[in-house]
Design an enzyme around this catalytic site. Sequence first.
Site, mmCIF file in Angstrom:
data_model
loop_
_atom_site.group_PDB
_atom_site.id
_atom_site.type_symbol
_atom_site.label_atom_id
_atom_site.label_comp_id
_atom_site.label_asym_id
_atom_site.label_seq_id
_atom_site.Cartn_x
_atom_site.Cartn_y
_atom_site.Cartn_z
ATOM 1 N N ARG A 1 60.785 69.323 53.286
ATOM 2 C CA ARG A 1 60.609 69.535 51.852
ATOM 3 C C ARG A 1 61.726 68.938 51.018
ATOM 4 N NH1 ARG A 1 58.056 75.575 51.085
ATOM 5 N NH2 ARG A 1 56.042 75.128 52.042
ATOM 6 N N VAL B 1 50.375 68.117 52.034
ATOM 7 C CA VAL B 1 51.067 68.463 53.275
ATOM 8 C C VAL B 1 52.289 69.334 53.023
ATOM 9 C CG1 VAL B 1 50.257 66.376 54.420
ATOM 10 C CG2 VAL B 1 52.453 66.338 53.238
ATOM 11 N N GLU B 2 52.804 69.944 54.095
ATOM 12 C CA GLU B 2 53.969 70.846 54.049
ATOM 13 C C GLU B 2 53.742 72.007 53.091
ATOM 14 O OE1 GLU B 2 56.545 70.831 55.889
ATOM 15 O OE2 GLU B 2 57.077 68.814 56.525
ATOM 16 N N GLY B 3 52.507 72.500 53.001
ATOM 17 C CA GLY B 3 52.174 73.578 52.068
ATOM 18 C C GLY B 3 51.620 72.999 50.794
#
Length: 825
Positions: free
Chosen positions: A379, A501-503
């Site tokens: 992130r 992606v990544e949440g």
Amino acid sequence: MSSVLWVALFIVGGLILAYQRVSLRIATAIYGIALLAYTWGGDGSFTWLIVLWAVLAGLVLLNLDSLRIRFISRPFLRTYRRMLPSMSQTEKDALEAGTVWWDGELFTGGPNWDKLMSATAPRLSAEEQAFIDGPCEELCRQIDDWDITHRRADLPPQLWDYIKHKGFFAMIIPKKYGGLEFSAYAHSCVLVKLSSRSGVVASTVAVPNSLGPAELLLHYGTEEQKAYYLPRLARGEEVPCFALTGPRAGSDAGSIPDTGVVCKGLFDGREIVGVKLNFSKRYITLAPIATVIGLAFKLFDPDNLLGEGRKEYGITCALIPRHTAGITIGRRHFPVNNPFQNGPIQGKDVFVPLDVLIGGVKMAGQGWRMLVEQLSVGRCISLPSSATGASKAAVFSTGAYARIRRQFSTSIGNFEGVAEVLARMTGHTYIMDAARSVTAGAIDGGEKPSVPAAMLKYHLTEFGRSVANDAMDIHGGKGICLGPKNYLGRGYEMVPVAITVEGANLLTRSLIIFGQGAIRCHPFVLKEMEAARDKDKRRGVKDFDAALFSHMGFAISNAVRSLVMALTLARFSRVPETGSTLRYFQHINRFSASFAFATDVAMLSLGGYLKKKESLSARLGDVLSCMYLASMVLKHYDNQGQPEEDLPLVEWACRSLLYKAQEQLHSFLRNFPNRFLAAFMRVFIFPRGQTYHAPSDPLGQHIVNAILKTSTTRDRVTHGVYRTVEPTNPLGLLHEALVLADTAEPLEKRVCVEGVKTGRVSALDLPGQIQQALSAGILSETEAAVLRDYDRRVMDLVNVDDFTTADLAAGLVAHEERPVRIVSA
């Protein structure tokens, strides 16, 4: 002295004490001394004096711990426990992950600027700079994005070999295991350059250096696992992927149905205690070509074979070779026309030994904590850096295109509508670059900023979406016609990948940024929650009392600070700067106090219900994020030596961010369910109304003037993009044309003024006008040659590709090698 003056003295004194956050004991002593003086020399009535002395008596009693706990803290604790929201183990792990950094200061209402401004500016080492100038530059030169995205739907074999053998998969691996051991900042800069050239290549390089096997092994692996896998990963002999997301659970990792059951079974011809896995995963980047699979699943031990008496361990991580019996890697997904390697993985009755668990049996059940503790890499670095690189490329190309593309006899960059959009693109990119570089520097300084990681993931990818949209608007038809000449289309298509992606961004904004930040970063909330859950009730009530009354004083102080700074526009707020950026530091102080006050009122009045009011949480998260990003802009400007020519960018960035913070606070108050409390908060937050303004049009024009020409500001904003001048790099060719424009535009103007307007030149196209101007003596042979060359270059950049139907069909076709000309930009 009259009673009015005494009352005014008491009020002003109280405000000063609250503003300065004087302790309860000292405030009580000062009030007592002032009351003695008033009783001795004032002219108040006996009744009024009785009231004032009663207040003093109450303050004295509040200073007596035993009485305060018995009559206030203990009864309130019982109510507080009922208000306390439930917390799953995954939520608890997420809260405890990472460290609190500058985000914590913004929750105080009085940030300590020395903590931020004294931080070391991120710098590349000589080795890191050499890698970016050497292998990274060479990799960009070899990239043919049209060949990758349309003809092959994959990287060509020579590109895969180059990436593996030059260590692009080994940036985070220590040198003792054969890796590059780059800093977080260097890792970020590599991704910035690659994403300015190809989103597919950038994604391919980002994943092994992000949340995956190498990262998890480094922090949690056994020595045997590190010694075996890390050198192989560094050499590119192993290609890793990490399988977390499944079709049923999505972003809710706590609900994953994938299981691992501890049991006995045959492995390599002998019976051992191992784990039988059953799982179904999708959206797994590099899965189709992976040789080793990181896997998250829920571990169970029904027969107590591990000897700990636990039947359920929870989320656990393992590292499994691809060819293990029972694993099926499906066909590829096709993410929005950017075919990086991505696909599903399934496992049916996959039996593996216990030593595949990352960190061994002692880390069983610790998988979710392991994952969230390392999310800062994905992130804070991978996605923000990729979004920043793409945005830098968009500004670099769009600024040049807006200069060389002419409509109505002038550059389109001269139109106010285009200039407004170009200023927004540049301002957003400056914010992105500031946030990703300063936060990467914090990681190199030992921080693991989990809340800023969520802020960067959400806001930088959203800014990237805005920049991509704006670039496409300015380019018009040039941007939407795909082909080798199109330098925007694939990046535009790649935007939803970063958003998802990544949440997913919707989840990140509405649940994570404020939901995690309010508990983790607040000076007292987490202490109150821990005290309320303490099984030692005597210690718990004592700790709760200390946290509660500190919290109450904190809230009162922030209310006063918010009111005073809103009334004075924060002009007297102490900040480290005295120059042109002084006011932005002060405004962040003001919004920090208002935000902290609003947060306390919301949490006190709504309690656990605030968790469900996602729109309110999202707005408060936006306020926090805007303050954080504005702080990063100020620090970034300082890191770069405070170049005066960049001040318009700093002002645009800070103004746009703080204006948004103001509007989100206003929206929060408009939608707060308790209207009485909303009105009460508004008195302290906006006593003069909404006084902060968005950037002005003339300010935006200052920025555009620097982007439409070669300038140090343009170079700093777009630093790191692949700009080498070669036939296959449109960005380099655009910059080349931009440089030539300084010479060509005066010649074009001369042809227009001395030729077209006088009737000596009548041709409608520029080549014809050049020839007539040459014949009429308006241009010399040399000048005509310069203008013809410039026009040829411009038209080659403005033109778009065309194809036969067969050319547009998907599939690998013969690819004619094109000559490469490399010239210094």
